[in-house]
Design a protein around this motif. Structure first.
Motif, PDB file in Angstrom:
ATOM      1  N   UNK A  25      -6.728  -5.845  -1.608  1.00 51.99           N
ATOM      2  CA  UNK A  25      -7.628  -5.510  -2.711  1.00 51.99           C
ATOM      3  C   UNK A  25      -7.038  -4.472  -3.655  1.00 51.99           C
ATOM      4  N   UNK A  26      -6.243  -3.520  -3.113  1.00 49.42           N
ATOM      5  CA  UNK A  26      -5.730  -2.444  -3.968  1.00 49.42           C
ATOM      6  C   UNK A  26      -4.232  -2.533  -4.241  1.00 49.42           C
ATOM      7  N   UNK A  27      -3.524  -3.453  -3.591  1.00 54.99           N
ATOM      8  CA  UNK A  27      -2.113  -3.650  -3.883  1.00 54.99           C
ATOM      9  C   UNK A  27      -1.169  -2.624  -3.294  1.00 54.99           C
ATOM     10  N   UNK A  28      -1.625  -1.862  -2.313  1.00 57.93           N
ATOM     11  CA  UNK A  28      -0.735  -0.901  -1.659  1.00 57.93           C
ATOM     12  C   UNK A  28       0.178  -1.640  -0.685  1.00 57.93           C
ATOM     13  N   UNK A  29       1.174  -0.948  -0.173  1.00 55.74           N
ATOM     14  CA  UNK A  29       2.124  -1.525   0.769  1.00 55.74           C
ATOM     15  C   UNK A  29       1.914  -0.922   2.147  1.00 55.74           C
ATOM     16  N   UNK A  30       1.796  -1.783   3.158  1.00 55.94           N
ATOM     17  CA  UNK A  30       1.708  -1.306   4.541  1.00 55.94           C
ATOM     18  C   UNK A  30       3.087  -0.806   4.934  1.00 55.94           C
ATOM     19  N   UNK A  31       3.156   0.424   5.440  1.00 57.15           N
ATOM     20  CA  UNK A  31       4.428   1.061   5.766  1.00 57.15           C
ATOM     21  C   UNK A  31       4.376   1.673   7.151  1.00 57.15           C
ATOM     22  N   UNK A  32       4.589   0.850   8.213  1.00 53.03           N
ATOM     23  CA  UNK A  32       4.649   1.435   9.547  1.00 53.03           C
ATOM     24  C   UNK A  32       5.864   2.360   9.644  1.00 53.03           C
ATOM     25  N   UNK A  33       5.750   3.401  10.449  1.00 55.83           N
ATOM     26  CA  UNK A  33       6.884   4.313  10.633  1.00 55.83           C
ATOM     27  C   UNK A  33       6.921   4.809  12.061  1.00 55.83           C
ATOM     28  N   UNK A  34       8.103   5.174  12.517  1.00 50.04           N
ATOM     29  CA  UNK A  34       8.306   5.645  13.880  1.00 50.04           C
ATOM     30  C   UNK A  34       8.456   7.155  13.862  1.00 50.04           C
ATOM     31  N   UNK A  35       7.768   7.812  14.782  1.00 47.47           N
ATOM     32  CA  UNK A  35       7.841   9.273  14.874  1.00 47.47           C
ATOM     33  C   UNK A  35       8.745   9.676  16.026  1.00 47.47           C
ATOM     34  N   UNK A  36       8.957  10.974  16.188  1.00 43.34           N
ATOM     35  CA  UNK A  36       9.927  11.502  17.152  1.00 43.34           C
ATOM     36  C   UNK A  36       9.715  11.012  18.579  1.00 43.34           C
ATOM     37  N   UNK A  37       8.469  10.771  18.987  1.00 41.33           N
ATOM     38  CA  UNK A  37       8.232  10.318  20.364  1.00 41.33           C
ATOM     39  C   UNK A  37       8.441   8.813  20.535  1.00 41.33           C
TER      40      UNK A  37
END
Length: 131
Positions: A25-37
């Protein structure tokens, strides 16, 4: 001195529904990311900013004192005419709650539409008014 907003956190009930709404609906991008753990977290990117997503009841530390799904009121700026947004939102089955209506933004007058995300957060889509 603070110069800009890098990211904010939304606490959500259903991460998949939230990702679907903000990307479709808003045109954003899904951006999964990995953290230190080594775990994967989810964010939504738009322009130079992002929204980190926390699932209600399973928030990451540190977190807001009272994280609650549906308590946000966010205004996003667009460079597209609101008539385009009205057509786009209708095509995605997103009901416009109010607007277009004139509003005051951080840098001047706006014209805005209001919708709700899956958690009931108030989402304002605004275009700067040209003098």
């Amino acid at each position: 001195m603070i110069t800009s907003l890098d990211h904010l956190v939304l606490t959500v009930a259903d991460i998949d529904a939230t990702i679907a709404f903000y990307t479709q609906a808003l045109g954003m991008t899904h951006a999964p990311f990995t953290v230190a753990d080594g775990s994967t977290r989810h964010a939504l990117r738009f322009g130079e900013s992002k929204i980190n997503l926390h699932v209600s009841g399973a928030e990451f530390e540190p977190k807001a004192q009272n994280p609650t799904a549906g308590s946000a009121d966010l205004c996003f700026l667009t460079d597209r005419p609101l008539a385009d947004w009205q057509r786009h939102l209708a095509a995605h089955g997103t009901r416009i709650e109010e607007g277009p209506v004139p509003r005051s933004g951080a840098t001047g007058p706006l014209i805005s539409l209001y919708v709700r995300d899956p958690d009931g957060n108030l989402i304002e889509i605004s275009a700067p008014l040209q003098p």
